[in-house]
Design a protein around this motif. Structure first.
Motif, PDB file in Angstrom:
ATOM      1  N   ILE A  75       0.871  -1.180   0.000  1.00 53.50           N
ATOM      2  CA  ILE A  75       0.000   0.000   0.000  1.00 53.50           C
ATOM      3  C   ILE A  75       0.906   1.226   0.000  1.00 53.50           C
ATOM      4  CG2 ILE A  75      -1.782   1.305   1.207  1.00 53.50           C
ATOM      5  CD1 ILE A  75      -2.749  -1.310   2.456  1.00 53.50           C
ATOM      6  N   VAL A  76       0.719   2.079  -0.998  1.00 55.05           N
ATOM      7  CA  VAL A  76       1.533   3.286  -1.145  1.00 55.05           C
ATOM      8  C   VAL A  76       0.765   4.480  -0.583  1.00 55.05           C
ATOM      9  CG1 VAL A  76       2.472   4.917  -2.823  1.00 55.05           C
ATOM     10  CG2 VAL A  76       2.853   2.467  -3.120  1.00 55.05           C
ATOM     11  N   PHE A  77       1.446   5.265   0.241  1.00 57.39           N
ATOM     12  CA  PHE A  77       0.872   6.486   0.792  1.00 57.39           C
ATOM     13  C   PHE A  77       1.418   7.669  -0.013  1.00 57.39           C
ATOM     14  CE2 PHE A  77      -0.118   3.432   3.831  1.00 57.39           C
ATOM     15  CZ  PHE A  77      -1.000   3.927   4.771  1.00 57.39           C
ATOM     16  N   TRP A  78       0.564   8.192  -0.886  1.00 53.47           N
ATOM     17  CA  TRP A  78       0.991   9.280  -1.768  1.00 53.47           C
ATOM     18  C   TRP A  78       0.853  10.602  -1.016  1.00 53.47           C
ATOM     19  CZ3 TRP A  78      -1.880  13.200  -4.594  1.00 53.47           C
ATOM     20  CH2 TRP A  78      -1.066  13.915  -5.488  1.00 53.47           C
ATOM     21  N   TRP A  79       2.022  11.196  -0.689  1.00 55.61           N
ATOM     22  CA  TRP A  79       2.027  12.407   0.128  1.00 55.61           C
ATOM     23  C   TRP A  79       2.568  13.631  -0.592  1.00 55.61           C
ATOM     24  CZ3 TRP A  79       6.593  14.939   1.888  1.00 55.61           C
ATOM     25  CH2 TRP A  79       7.793  14.281   1.582  1.00 55.61           C
ATOM     26  N   ARG A  80       3.331  13.437  -1.657  1.00 61.34           N
ATOM     27  CA  ARG A  80       3.948  14.584  -2.337  1.00 61.34           C
ATOM     28  C   ARG A  80       3.034  15.061  -3.459  1.00 61.34           C
ATOM     29  NH1 ARG A  80       9.860  12.387  -3.602  1.00 61.34           N
ATOM     30  NH2 ARG A  80       8.630  10.530  -4.115  1.00 61.34           N
ATOM     31  N   HIS A  81       2.216  16.045  -3.159  1.00 64.88           N
ATOM     32  CA  HIS A  81       1.212  16.499  -4.115  1.00 64.88           C
ATOM     33  C   HIS A  81       1.837  17.082  -5.373  1.00 64.88           C
ATOM     34  CE1 HIS A  81       2.203  20.186  -1.922  1.00 64.88           C
ATOM     35  NE2 HIS A  81       1.780  20.864  -2.971  1.00 64.88           N
ATOM     36  N   ASN A  82       3.109  17.465  -5.283  1.00 62.71           N
ATOM     37  CA  ASN A  82       3.808  17.999  -6.460  1.00 62.71           C
ATOM     38  C   ASN A  82       4.507  16.893  -7.260  1.00 62.71           C
ATOM     39  OD1 ASN A  82       5.522  17.630  -4.239  1.00 62.71           O
ATOM     40  ND2 ASN A  82       7.078  19.001  -5.088  1.00 62.71           N
ATOM     41  N   ARG A  83       4.338  15.644  -6.871  1.00 64.97           N
ATOM     42  CA  ARG A  83       4.938  14.525  -7.585  1.00 64.97           C
ATOM     43  C   ARG A  83       3.828  13.614  -8.115  1.00 64.97           C
ATOM     44  NH1 ARG A  83      10.350  13.502  -6.548  1.00 64.97           N
ATOM     45  NH2 ARG A  83      10.099  12.002  -8.256  1.00 64.97           N
ATOM     46  N   LEU A  84       3.082  14.157  -9.069  1.00 67.62           N
ATOM     47  CA  LEU A  84       1.960  13.410  -9.643  1.00 67.62           C
ATOM     48  C   LEU A  84       2.421  12.122 -10.312  1.00 67.62           C
ATOM     49  CD1 LEU A  84      -0.097  16.330 -11.224  1.00 67.62           C
ATOM     50  CD2 LEU A  84      -0.719  14.981  -9.233  1.00 67.62           C
ATOM     51  N   LEU A 113      -0.642   3.764  -9.597  1.00 67.19           N
ATOM     52  CA  LEU A 113      -1.933   3.346 -10.141  1.00 67.19           C
ATOM     53  C   LEU A 113      -1.759   2.522 -11.407  1.00 67.19           C
ATOM     54  CD1 LEU A 113      -3.949   6.640  -9.543  1.00 67.19           C
ATOM     55  CD2 LEU A 113      -4.144   4.483  -8.286  1.00 67.19           C
ATOM     56  N   ASP A 114      -0.780   2.879 -12.235  1.00 63.59           N
ATOM     57  CA  ASP A 114      -0.537   2.090 -13.452  1.00 63.59           C
ATOM     58  C   ASP A 114      -0.073   0.680 -13.111  1.00 63.59           C
ATOM     59  OD1 ASP A 114      -1.293   4.199 -15.020  1.00 63.59           O
ATOM     60  OD2 ASP A 114       0.734   4.829 -15.557  1.00 63.59           O
ATOM     61  N   ASN A 128     -13.306  19.999   0.179  1.00 59.52           N
ATOM     62  CA  ASN A 128     -13.494  19.982  -1.268  1.00 59.52           C
ATOM     63  C   ASN A 128     -12.563  19.012  -1.995  1.00 59.52           C
ATOM     64  OD1 ASN A 128     -15.568  21.878  -1.245  1.00 59.52           O
ATOM     65  ND2 ASN A 128     -14.149  23.602  -1.324  1.00 59.52           N
ATOM     66  N   PHE A 129     -11.745  18.285  -1.240  1.00 57.94           N
ATOM     67  CA  PHE A 129     -10.831  17.343  -1.876  1.00 57.94           C
ATOM     68  C   PHE A 129     -11.597  16.218  -2.572  1.00 57.94           C
ATOM     69  CE2 PHE A 129      -8.647  13.282  -1.914  1.00 57.94           C
ATOM     70  CZ  PHE A 129      -7.463  13.599  -2.551  1.00 57.94           C
ATOM     71  N   SER A 130     -11.066  15.824  -3.718  1.00 62.77           N
ATOM     72  CA  SER A 130     -11.542  14.639  -4.421  1.00 62.77           C
ATOM     73  C   SER A 130     -10.371  14.087  -5.223  1.00 62.77           C
ATOM     74  CB  SER A 130     -12.702  14.986  -5.358  1.00 62.77           C
ATOM     75  OG  SER A 130     -13.203  13.825  -5.995  1.00 62.77           O
ATOM     76  N   PRO A 131     -10.227  12.776  -5.326  1.00 63.66           N
ATOM     77  CA  PRO A 131      -9.093  12.214  -6.071  1.00 63.66           C
ATOM     78  C   PRO A 131      -8.977  12.731  -7.494  1.00 63.66           C
ATOM     79  CG  PRO A 131     -10.190  10.493  -4.813  1.00 63.66           C
ATOM     80  CD  PRO A 131     -11.050  11.717  -4.704  1.00 63.66           C
ATOM     81  N   GLU A 132     -10.108  13.054  -8.099  1.00 62.08           N
ATOM     82  CA  GLU A 132     -10.099  13.515  -9.481  1.00 62.08           C
ATOM     83  C   GLU A 132      -9.291  14.795  -9.662  1.00 62.08           C
ATOM     84  OE1 GLU A 132     -13.602  10.893  -8.809  1.00 62.08           O
ATOM     85  OE2 GLU A 132     -12.757  12.629  -7.766  1.00 62.08           O
ATOM     86  N   ILE A 133      -9.157  15.586  -8.598  1.00 66.47           N
ATOM     87  CA  ILE A 133      -8.379  16.824  -8.670  1.00 66.47           C
ATOM     88  C   ILE A 133      -6.950  16.530  -9.098  1.00 66.47           C
ATOM     89  CG2 ILE A 133      -7.398  18.706  -7.275  1.00 66.47           C
ATOM     90  CD1 ILE A 133      -9.937  18.530  -5.527  1.00 66.47           C
ATOM     91  N   TYR A 134      -6.443  15.357  -8.720  1.00 68.14           N
ATOM     92  CA  TYR A 134      -5.068  14.984  -9.022  1.00 68.14           C
ATOM     93  C   TYR A 134      -4.970  13.982 -10.169  1.00 68.14           C
ATOM     94  CZ  TYR A 134      -3.633  17.504  -4.859  1.00 68.14           C
ATOM     95  OH  TYR A 134      -3.388  18.487  -3.926  1.00 68.14           O
ATOM     96  N   GLY A 135      -5.970  13.988 -11.022  1.00 67.52           N
ATOM     97  CA  GLY A 135      -5.888  13.206 -12.248  1.00 67.52           C
ATOM     98  C   GLY A 135      -6.257  11.744 -12.108  1.00 67.52           C
ATOM     99  N   VAL A 136      -6.891  11.365 -11.010  1.00 68.25           N
ATOM    100  CA  VAL A 136      -7.332   9.974 -10.849  1.00 68.25           C
ATOM    101  C   VAL A 136      -8.532   9.731 -11.761  1.00 68.25           C
ATOM    102  CG1 VAL A 136      -8.252   8.264  -9.236  1.00 68.25           C
ATOM    103  CG2 VAL A 136      -6.458   9.847  -8.495  1.00 68.25           C
ATOM    104  N   LYS A 137      -8.448   8.676 -12.546  1.00 73.50           N
ATOM    105  CA  LYS A 137      -9.492   8.356 -13.520  1.00 73.50           C
ATOM    106  C   LYS A 137     -10.465   7.345 -12.934  1.00 73.50           C
ATOM    107  CE  LYS A 137      -5.874   8.778 -17.043  1.00 73.50           C
ATOM    108  NZ  LYS A 137      -5.075   8.031 -18.043  1.00 73.50           N
ATOM    109  N   THR A 138     -11.579   7.188 -13.621  1.00 72.65           N
ATOM    110  CA  THR A 138     -12.592   6.236 -13.160  1.00 72.65           C
ATOM    111  C   THR A 138     -12.022   4.833 -13.031  1.00 72.65           C
ATOM    112  OG1 THR A 138     -14.335   7.543 -14.232  1.00 72.65           O
ATOM    113  CG2 THR A 138     -14.859   5.252 -13.666  1.00 72.65           C
ATOM    114  N   GLU A 139     -11.203   4.437 -13.996  1.00 78.45           N
ATOM    115  CA  GLU A 139     -10.635   3.093 -13.953  1.00 78.45           C
ATOM    116  C   GLU A 139      -9.573   2.935 -12.860  1.00 78.45           C
ATOM    117  OE1 GLU A 139      -8.757   5.198 -17.630  1.00 78.45           O
ATOM    118  OE2 GLU A 139     -10.684   5.174 -16.549  1.00 78.45           O
TER     119      GLU A 139
END
Length: 520
Positions: free
Chosen positions: A368-377, A384-385, A427-438
């Motif tokens: 399980i990866v904890f993604w914390w660096r919001h500037n490292r998309l 996710l890939d 107002n956070f949502s994963p989609e803000i950071y480019g998370v797709k439906t899949e």
């Protein structure tokens, strides 16, 4: 015109829901039925589980001061019924709650769902004080958006003790947050007793971020067992973090033979990845940690190793390791270390949790990866890939040590790091950071992280956590199209008296002048 009418009706429904359903997080469905239920000392709890019934009884008294009864004799009495029922089936964590004239029925097909229903009823009951505990009749059907609804508390930098942690666990349960990530080791202190290596706490437990000579503070294994059991009773899993190979100064102060050196700014920051004995030492520690924490998840850090790994270039053991394993640079040494410790955890049947620096490694379904660096998309995208599960805790907006408002004067510079306001979290949502439906099946959920370098007192801990914890809860539980910040503001202010009753020194984000900012 039709769209405007629909919008007006939607806003009206949200307003009705906020009034009749004063709950955080707002439920998926909440419909008034016109009835009223009187909550008084004659009410009887009838349940399928003695522990859940006892919890509800004690929690109701805590929030309402009404001593209801637990029993089977319900003649002429209003009842609260806890029902395990496989029809209909509920999503994980889901439940229904119906309040009518003579009874409250909380229903789910699993105890976790029943507990979530209890948490909702506790909020409705506490809000009922204004009406003399004459509770509005409603029918609620509810389920969480995310499985992982987490809070991380850093006690390595400053130590707060088990009573404060229990209080935070109580509020997590109140808000249906279900994962407690406990940061127990770092350069400033080792806070967890390991019996095979007593100097970890006797020496490594000395000091904190403010005072390197402060008396040793740590949790005994008995303390940890007590807290883990307390959390379990509230359906909260406790996930310990043992940071490695960086952030290791406290550990190598106690056992310098495992030091990999550091840098001028971060001396003795790392473990030595070239010594086989290092892996034995850390694996022995993880064996004891595994016994203490039944979640079968251990977080092993993996972040910011570059802050203090420059001495690795001078260690003959590291040179030998690189030659033997064809490692071309220190990043590959770092990933080699992570692979070795991942294998140790896998042999203990634990999931391997780590910060997002590890995604370059060969990771899979057991990580399980904890993604914390919001500037490292790219780190998020790479995880996710690879179809690796991710907990989203980006610094913006989920670092709770960051300022909540530009009026604050103590903490990371908001001009450089931004402001993590209650509204921004909401107002956070994963989609803000480019998370797709899949990608969504691999997003386990979200987590708020409270680092304590700048937090010495319980008052400041509270000030930075409340009411952002409530905003986090609604973001973690409620689907985006069911959220409404205006409604949330009305509901969260109803919890201010509960905070005060529990001696929580909260930040009033609607009027920051009401409560002064604790400086430490």
């Amino acid at each position: 015109m039709k769209r405007i009418t629909i919008l007006i009706l939607t806003l009206c429904m949200l307003g009705i829901a906020a009034k009749s359903c004063p709950v955080i997080p707002i439920p998926k469905q909440c419909v008034s039925n016109g009835d009223f239920f009187t909550l008084d000392r004659n009410v009887v709890i009838v349940g399928v589980d003695d522990e859940l019934s006892s919890y509800l009884q004690s929690a109701l008294f805590r929030y309402t001061q009404i001593p209801v009864k637990v029993g089977k004799n319900t003649a002429n009495a209003n009842t609260i019924r806890l029902v395990l029922d496989s029809r209909p089936s509920f999503a994980e964590g889901g439940y229904s709650l119906e309040i009518t004239g003579q009874q409250v029925v909380i229903r789910s097909d699993h105890k976790n769902g029943l507990f979530n229903g209890i948490s909702t009823f506790l909020q409705i009951s506490s809000a009922g004080q204004k009406q003399g505990f004459r509770l509005d009749g409603v029918k609620i059907v509810d389920q969480p958006r995310f499985k992982w609804r987490g809070v991380m508390i850093d006690e390595a930098r400053h130590f707060f003790g088990k009573e404060k942690i229990k209080q935070i666990l109580d509020w997590m349960a109140f808000y249906k947050l279900n994962k407690f990530h406990w940061h127990l080791t770092d350069s400033q202190g080792w806070r967890m007793q390991i019996k095979q290596y007593p100097k970890l706490t006797a020496i490594g437990g000395i000091g904190n971020f403010s005072d390197p000579f402060y008396q040793a503070r740590f949790y005994t294994q008995k303390d940890i067992t007590e807290i883990v059991e307390y959390a379990s009773q509230r359906f909260i899993e406790v996930i310990p973090e043992v940071d490695m190979p960086g952030h290791a100064a406290a550990a190598v102060k106690a056992y310098p033979e495992f030091s990999g050196g550091g840098s001028a700014a971060h001396p003795d920051f790392t473990f030595n990845p070239g010594k086989e004995e290092t892996y034995s030492f850390l694996t022995n520690i993880l064996r004891e940690v595994d016994v203490l924490f039944p979640s079968q998840m251990i977080h092993i850090g993996g972040d910011e190793v570059h802050y203090g790994n420059e001495k690795w270039n001078q260690l003959p053991e590291v040179a030998d390791l690189m030659k033997k394993n064809n490692l071309s640079d220190l990043k590959e040494v770092e990933l080699y270390f992570f692979k070795r410790m991942s294998d140790s955890l896998q042999n203990l049947n634990n999931k391997i949790l780590a910060w997002d620096e590890v995604v370059g490694n060969n990771i899979g379904k057991n990580h399980i990866v904890f993604w914390w660096r919001h500037n490292r998309l790219e780190q998020l995208r790479q995880a996710l890939d690879k179809k690796v599960n991710v907990v989203m805790c980006p610094r913006s907006p989920f670092y709770f040590d960051y300022m909540q408002d530009s009026s604050q004067v103590y903490g990371p510079d908001y001009k450089k790091f931004g402001v993590n306001s209650v509204e921004k979290i909401y107002n956070f949502s994963p989609e803000i950071y480019g998370v797709k439906t899949e990608d969504m099946p691999y997003i386990l959920g979200v987590q708020g992280n409270l680092w304590t370098e700048r937090i010495q007192s319980e008052n400041r801990l509270d000030y930075m956590l409340f009411p952002r914890i409530a905003s986090l809860a609604e973001t973690a539980w409620t689907m985006s199209d069911n959220k409404d910040f205006s409604s949330f503001k009305d509901r969260v202010t109803q919890h201010y008296p509960l905070y005060e009753q529990d001696n929580v020194y909260y930040y009033d984000f609607l009027d920051f002048r009401r409560r002064s900012e604790p400086m430490k």
